[in-house]
Design a protein around this motif. Structure first.
Motif, PDB file in Angstrom:
ATOM      1  N   ASN A 140      82.539   9.325  33.222  1.00 27.43           N
ATOM      2  CA  ASN A 140      81.559  10.239  32.673  1.00 27.43           C
ATOM      3  C   ASN A 140      80.966  11.086  33.792  1.00 27.43           C
ATOM      4  O   ASN A 140      80.435  10.561  34.772  1.00 27.43           O
ATOM      5  CB  ASN A 140      80.462   9.442  31.956  1.00 27.43           C
ATOM      6  CG  ASN A 140      79.486  10.326  31.224  1.00 27.43           C
ATOM      7  OD1 ASN A 140      78.659  10.990  31.825  1.00 27.43           O
ATOM      8  ND2 ASN A 140      79.609  10.360  29.922  1.00 27.43           N
TER       9      ASN A 140
ATOM     10  N   LEU B 114      77.063  10.601  34.419  1.00 28.77           N
ATOM     11  CA  LEU B 114      76.778   9.338  35.088  1.00 28.77           C
ATOM     12  C   LEU B 114      77.266   9.366  36.530  1.00 28.77           C
ATOM     13  O   LEU B 114      76.618   8.811  37.429  1.00 28.77           O
ATOM     14  CB  LEU B 114      77.442   8.183  34.330  1.00 28.77           C
ATOM     15  CG  LEU B 114      76.876   7.885  32.938  1.00 28.77           C
ATOM     16  CD1 LEU B 114      77.642   6.738  32.303  1.00 28.77           C
ATOM     17  CD2 LEU B 114      75.386   7.564  33.012  1.00 28.77           C
ATOM     18  N   ASN B 115      78.395  10.006  36.751  1.00 26.83           N
ATOM     19  CA  ASN B 115      78.933  10.113  38.099  1.00 26.83           C
ATOM     20  C   ASN B 115      77.969  10.865  39.004  1.00 26.83           C
ATOM     21  O   ASN B 115      77.662  10.434  40.125  1.00 26.83           O
ATOM     22  CB  ASN B 115      80.289  10.817  38.049  1.00 26.83           C
ATOM     23  CG  ASN B 115      81.030  10.716  39.370  1.00 26.83           C
ATOM     24  OD1 ASN B 115      80.573  10.060  40.295  1.00 26.83           O
ATOM     25  ND2 ASN B 115      82.157  11.375  39.471  1.00 26.83           N
TER      26      ASN B 115
END
Length: 206
Positions: A5, A8-9
């Protein structure tokens, strides 16, 4: 193009960078500013004393576990294991997203299931691009993006070939393969190399 994602990364990278920056700035202040060094020493002493009191106040129940120590270490150990599991999962997902199937039509045809391996598309498109004198090199790969297979075509142009001309060549090959396949596949075209292409790098999604 991978299975991680993106939001999120970026949040994870931001938090790690912020933590490293804060730690580095704190160490620099402790080493260079005497007032900060004294405050750090006092705060460390207070923190160690408080942690010692907590550990002494939370011993293992002797009736359940006949060992000395604090049950707070179990919480610390569980948190460490959880953090390691999250980091390992995150690292293993990096760079993934490749898929071995580019088309899978289960029960959508009168003849039954139709499965086309990614290597078929990759070899066919790359062979067609290899025969073009305008290109120095090409690489085709297949990814799974939002539950759909997508191609990534990376090409290196010869000097003097414009990105527009290179894009036209790749599009002709992709359209020919789409006509052969009977459906249109999403594709990311990455163009690099050559003098004009170096000054005008291009990445195009169709």
């Amino acid at each position: 193009m991978n299975s991680t994602n993106r939001i999120l990364n970026r949040i994870f990278v931001f938090l790690v960078g912020l933590l490293v920056l804060t730690g580095g700035a704190t160490l620099a202040l402790v080493a260079l500013v005497p007032l900060v060094r004294d405050s750090w020493t006092n705060a460390t002493r207070v923190g160690i004393d408080r942690a010692t009191r907590w550990l002494q106040a939370t011993p293992f129940p002797e009736s359940l576990i006949p060992v000395s120590g604090s049950w707070l270490w179990l919480i610390v150990l569980a948190a460490g294991v959880l953090l390691i599991a999250v980091l390992v999962t995150f690292s293993l997902r990096q760079g993934h997203g490749h898929t071995g199937r580019i088309v899978s039509l289960n029960g959508k045809t009168s003849s039954g299931a139709v499965v086309i391996e990614s290597r078929v598309a990759e070899h066919a498109i790359q062979d067609a691009l290899t025969n073009r004198p305008e290109l120095v090199a090409s690489h085709v790969s297949t990814y799974r993006v939002k539950n759909q297979s997508a191609l990534k075509v990376a090409i290196t142009c010869r000097r003097g070939i414009s990105p527009r001309e290179a894009s036209r060549i790749v599009n002709e090959v992709l359209f020919s393969f789409d006509n052969l396949l009977g459906l249109q596949l999403p594709a990311l075209v990455q163009i690099s190399g050559g003098f004009r292409a170096r000054t005008t790098d291009a990445a195009r999604i169709r």
